[in-house]
Motif scaffolding. Structure first.
Motif, short mmCIF file in Angstrom:
data_model
loop_
_atom_site.label_atom_id
_atom_site.label_comp_id
_atom_site.label_asym_id
_atom_site.label_seq_id
_atom_site.Cartn_x
_atom_site.Cartn_y
_atom_site.Cartn_z
N GLN A 1 0.82 -1.17 -0.04
CA GLN A 1 0.06 -0.08 -0.02
C GLN A 1 0.85 1.22 -0.09
OE1 GLN A 1 -3.43 -0.22 -0.26
NE2 GLN A 1 -3.36 -2.20 -0.46
N LEU B 1 -7.22 -8.03 9.39
CA LEU B 1 -8.73 -7.45 8.74
C LEU B 1 -8.61 -6.19 8.20
CD1 LEU B 1 -11.22 -8.68 11.71
CD2 LEU B 1 -10.58 -9.59 9.58
N GLN B 2 -7.85 -5.38 8.84
CA GLN B 2 -7.75 -4.09 8.21
C GLN B 2 -6.68 -3.09 8.91
OE1 GLN B 2 -11.00 -1.01 10.14
NE2 GLN B 2 -11.76 -2.17 8.47
N LYS C 1 -5.84 0.73 9.47
CA LYS C 1 -6.44 2.19 9.27
C LYS C 1 -5.58 3.10 10.25
CE LYS C 1 -9.70 1.68 13.30
NZ LYS C 1 -11.22 1.61 13.78
N ILE D 1 -9.09 4.20 6.25
CA ILE D 1 -8.65 2.60 6.01
C ILE D 1 -7.77 2.71 4.93
CG2 ILE D 1 -9.60 0.74 5.37
CD1 ILE D 1 -12.33 1.20 6.68
N TRP E 1 -5.87 -0.17 4.23
CA TRP E 1 -6.19 -1.46 3.52
C TRP E 1 -7.15 -2.45 4.08
CZ3 TRP E 1 -5.41 -6.44 5.69
CH2 TRP E 1 -5.43 -7.57 4.96
N LYS E 2 -7.88 -2.95 3.47
CA LYS E 2 -9.12 -3.82 4.05
C LYS E 2 -9.00 -5.18 3.43
CE LYS E 2 -13.97 -3.70 5.03
NZ LYS E 2 -15.22 -2.99 4.84
N ASN E 3 -9.41 -6.19 4.47
CA ASN E 3 -9.16 -7.56 3.82
C ASN E 3 -10.27 -8.11 3.06
OD1 ASN E 3 -9.06 -10.49 3.27
ND2 ASN E 3 -8.51 -10.98 5.76
N PRO F 1 -12.37 -11.90 4.41
CA PRO F 1 -11.87 -11.90 5.91
C PRO F 1 -12.07 -13.54 6.24
CG PRO F 1 -13.87 -10.79 5.63
CD PRO F 1 -13.24 -10.95 4.51
#
Length: 308
Positions: free
Chosen positions: A152, A206-207, A209, A220, A222-224, A227
């Motif tokens: 990211q 999971l994320q 943030k 946020i 990055w977000k999975n 999940p």
């Protein structure tokens, strides 16, 4: 009359024999000609990739050196540069072997570089014994955070993240057991041990943030996307033990002590240091584990609610 009739019959039979022989000839000719029908063969340079691979495979049965030369020529003209992480993701996602990757390789990435990238995707401090395999939790979360931060990098540059910003990597963890596995004829040093039961503790990010004092500035990073999939599941420890209530309680205490000792991860991106804190929640448990950890059975819980 008899002689004339016999002559006529003989001539008719000769005609039929000639006609049948002509038919046999035409059938054989069509069979021979049919083998030559179809599209004409293209030269090697104008053939498709699949045709080239098939011809190389046929040629390898005759001359291996010639097939290697043609394969190198085809790869040198058709290779395209690709990110090593993307190639590694494709390699793992399709579950290819080394031989399959070499045969269909169309990227300017050798298998040696791919194996090095695969080795770098593993965390450090992995210990393996006869009864279990475990990775150090601090090493696992540091490795996970650094990989996410690196992937990211463009997002972090666009929002201008620096040392003053507080990043939190939220994840879930839990454990569960399974039985009925195949028992192999491999002796353990401890005779009371067997490999029919397995107890696994795992972690899923999971994320990631950005957390600030103002809730409006929370972003946020990055977000999975999956999940609940095993694709992002990272095992922490494998044990050849049967799931029991006492084992579940000991496992919770063992990893809660490790989570309390976790330190923030420091990553360097574009000469900027980024600090990532970790938040792990025990949510990957089933009803049996919940009853063992809470020391309350489901039947007792129902009775208490009925009395209320």
């Amino acid at each position: 009359m008899n002689e004339s009739k016999t002559k006529e019959i003989s001539t008719e039979l000769k005609k039929k024999v000639i006609i049948s022989m002509d038919r046999i000839k035409t059938k054989t000719e069509t069979v021979v000609r049919s083998a030559k029908r179809g599209h004409p063969k293209l030269v090697f340079n104008r053939s498709s990739k699949r045709t080239k691979r098939r011809r190389i495979a046929q040629l390898s049965k005759i001359d291996e050196s010639a097939s290697m030369a043609l394969r190198c020529k085809m790869l040198s003209t058709e290779m395209c540069k690709a990110n090593i992480d993307e190639v590694l993701s494709l390699f793992i996602e399709t579950n290819m072997s080394k031989h399959q990757y070499i045969l269909i390789r169309t990227f300017a990435t050798s298998y040696k570089l791919l194996s090095m990238a695969k080795a770098s995707s593993y965390p450090d401090k992995i210990s393996v014994s006869e009864s279990q395999a475990e990775v150090d939790l601090q090493s696992l979360v540091d490795h996970t955070a650094s990989r996410i931060i690196r992937l990211q990098n463009d997002v972090l540059d666009s929002i201008g993240c620096d040392l003053d910003d507080n990043l939190v990597l939220i994840g879930k963890w839990g454990f569960d057991g399974s039985t009925g596995h195949s028992e192999y004829k491999q002796k353990f040093m401890n005779n009371d041990m067997n490999d029919t039961s397995l107890f696994v503790t795992s972690y899923v990010p999971l994320q990631l943030k950005m957390v600030g004092n103002d809730p409006k500035h929370q972003k946020i990073i990055w977000k999975n996307p999956r999940p609940s999939s095993t694709r992002y599941c990272r095992p922490i420890r494998f044990q050849f033990q049967k799931e029991t209530s006492q084992l579940a309680v000991n496992e919770e205490k063992y990893f809660k002590d490790k989570i309390e000792l976790l330190k923030p991860t420091i990553c360097t991106i574009s000469n900027n240091k980024i600090i990532v804190e970790h938040s792990l929640q025990l949510t990957m448990v089933d009803g049996k584990i919940c009853n063992a950890l809470s020391e309350i059975s489901s039947s007792t819980y129902v009775k208490r609610n009925q009395q209320r």
